[in-house]
Design a protein around this motif. Structure first.
Motif, short mmCIF file in Angstrom:
data_model
loop_
_atom_site.label_atom_id
_atom_site.label_comp_id
_atom_site.label_asym_id
_atom_site.label_seq_id
_atom_site.Cartn_x
_atom_site.Cartn_y
_atom_site.Cartn_z
N ILE A 73 47.34 27.48 39.21
CA ILE A 73 46.48 27.04 40.72
C ILE A 73 45.11 26.12 40.29
CG2 ILE A 73 44.23 28.58 41.87
CD1 ILE A 73 45.65 30.84 41.31
N ALA A 74 44.58 26.61 38.93
CA ALA A 74 44.33 24.95 38.37
C ALA A 74 44.20 24.34 38.56
CB ALA A 74 43.44 25.76 37.46
N HIS A 75 45.87 23.79 37.81
CA HIS A 75 46.52 22.32 38.06
C HIS A 75 46.84 21.67 39.21
CE1 HIS A 75 46.38 22.94 34.10
NE2 HIS A 75 46.75 21.89 33.32
N GLY A 76 46.04 22.83 40.59
CA GLY A 76 46.66 22.41 41.82
C GLY A 76 47.85 22.58 41.89
N HIS A 77 48.78 23.26 41.42
CA HIS A 77 50.21 22.95 41.71
C HIS A 77 50.63 24.37 42.52
CE1 HIS A 77 51.30 21.43 37.44
NE2 HIS A 77 50.73 20.82 38.15
N ILE A 78 49.73 25.73 42.78
CA ILE A 78 49.86 26.11 43.99
C ILE A 78 48.25 26.82 44.31
CG2 ILE A 78 51.72 27.24 43.23
CD1 ILE A 78 50.74 29.33 41.87
#
Length: 417
Positions: free
Chosen positions: A183-188
């Motif tokens: 989530i922090a990396h914007g993947h999900i």
């Protein structure tokens, strides 16, 4: 000089020495884990450059697979040697340790990682998930003995069953850390948390347990019913335990459930299908030998990683975290979980203190790093390696004398049927 030849020679020497380690441990009262870790440090420090550098960050795939293999074989061996039949009453102590103490350890370790160490929440949670479960591999000095050995202490049973159960129960929280990092990396998106709860928590735990139970029943019926009825199906080969381990673990992982849970439950179910059968001695003996061979290699390489710089990122705050986890958080959380149980107070203290950290922690960390990047990977490796080192030294020195003291002072109870 040929690195490969040197490496297999080192592995051969390590495995050769392991044949005498149980006797040496019994004689000296010092865990063989200490001897092998120190030997690994010495070998890689004395002859730097002669052997491949055991860098955990550069060899994550090897670290995952080797630690995974050790843990699953250990889980099978652990399940086979537990005499006590499962029921919520009989297993109340380890169930409390897994459902209360381990969750408290994860929560408090995560809190310390976030506040004291300044980690992001995903890294802090991964640290807690990796270090919360006790280890079935390096805890042999505080575990029950071979199958059907008669009376066994509550301390050893609780620590053995806890080590078998919590290696799988920590997996959902490792996946929660992976989800938060994603989530922090914007993947999900944030809806990934609901997916985690439904898939990584409910589905994987339930189906892992179901596969383990069904496999244990089916193989038990094959070996102890059909094998006795039809001579062509009769077997007494000890390697069946290792082959069963690989088969159950592989199938469970193929359906994306938790293989650790499946292997341990399969071992318990298979063992109690025909509890008193002497074939369990052969199975336990083979898994014990296979486990010790692999452990010899892992401990040498772990010592080598210590000599090769895995602790370079360690700070005073990280060392303080380890001290608090090993000497304060685990003992208090475990004691609180079994406080109301009808166990001798000395056994409560022993169960609380011997929260041994080991190969499972290495697996969880390497596994998570293979899934997605974390912000503090070097620091996490340093803390986990330092915690294992402290656990090996402190628990390895104290385990044998404490267990001897308990055996002398507290009468052993009959194993509940």
């Amino acid at each position: 000089m040929d690195e490969y030849i040197l490496l297999i020679t080192l592995i051969g020497v390590a495995a050769f020495g392991m044949a005498w380690m149980p006797a040496i441990t019994k004689l000296t009262g010092i865990s063989y884990a200490i001897i092998y870790v120190l030997a690994g440090i010495a070998v890689f420090a004395i002859v730097p450059g002669w052997l491949p550098v055991p860098d955990v960050k550069k060899n994550e795939e090897l670290v995952v697979r080797l630690s995974e293999m050790v843990v699953i074989i250990s889980l099978m061996g652990t399940g086979i040697k537990i005499d006590r039949a499962f029921s919520f009453k009989n297993w109340s102590s380890p169930i409390r340790l897994v459902s209360i103490a381990m969750l408290l350890c994860i929560a408090l370790a995560t809190l310390l990682g976030y506040t004291l160490l300044g980690f992001d929440i995903a890294s802090a949670l991964l640290l807690g998930a990796a270090l919360a479960p006790t280890d079935p591999v390096l805890a042999s000095d505080v575990q029950v003995g071979p199958p059907n050995a008669g009376k066994k202490s509550e301390t050893k049973f609780s620590l053995t069953a806890e080590a078998g159960l919590n290696d799988g129960m920590a997996f959902p929280f490792t996946w929660l850390a992976i989800t938060l990092s994603s989530i922090a990396h914007g993947h999900i998106g944030n809806d990934g948390l609901w997916s985690w709860f439904g898939y990584h928590f409910l589905y994987k735990l339930i189906f892992g347990a179901a596969v383990g139970y069904l496999a244990g029943r089916l193989v038990g019926y094959l070996v102890f019913r059909l094998g006795e009825k039809y001579s062509v199906l009769k077997t007494r080969d000890g390697f069946l335990a290792v082959s069963l381990t690989l088969m159950v673990y592989g199938f469970t992982e193929l359906i994306h459930a938790y293989g650790f849970i499946a292997v341990f439950i399969c071992a318990i179910t298979f063992r109690h299908f025909e509890k008193k059968h002497d074939y369990h001695d052969d199975l336990h003996s083979f898994t014990d030998q296979a486990e010790r061979l692999l452990v010899a290699v892992v401990l040498i390489l772990f010592g080598g990683s210590l000599a090769s710089g895995v602790l370079e990122a360690l700070t005073l705050k990280m060392a303080l975290f380890t001290v608090m986890l090993v000497f304060i958080i685990r003992p208090i959380a475990a004691y609180a979980s079994i406080f109301s149980s009808e166990i001798h107070i000395k056994e409560k203290f022993a169960i609380s203190f011997f929260g041994i950290r080991g190969i499972g922690s290495i697996f969880y960390l390497a596994f998570a790093f293979r899934q997605i990047p974390f912000l503090h990977e070097k620091e996490l490796w340093a803390i986990v390696a330092f915690t294992i080192l402290i656990s090996v030294l402190i628990h390895g020195i104290t385990a044998t004398p404490v267990m001897i003291h308990l055996d002398k002072k507290i009468p052993r109870e009959e194993v509940p049927e």
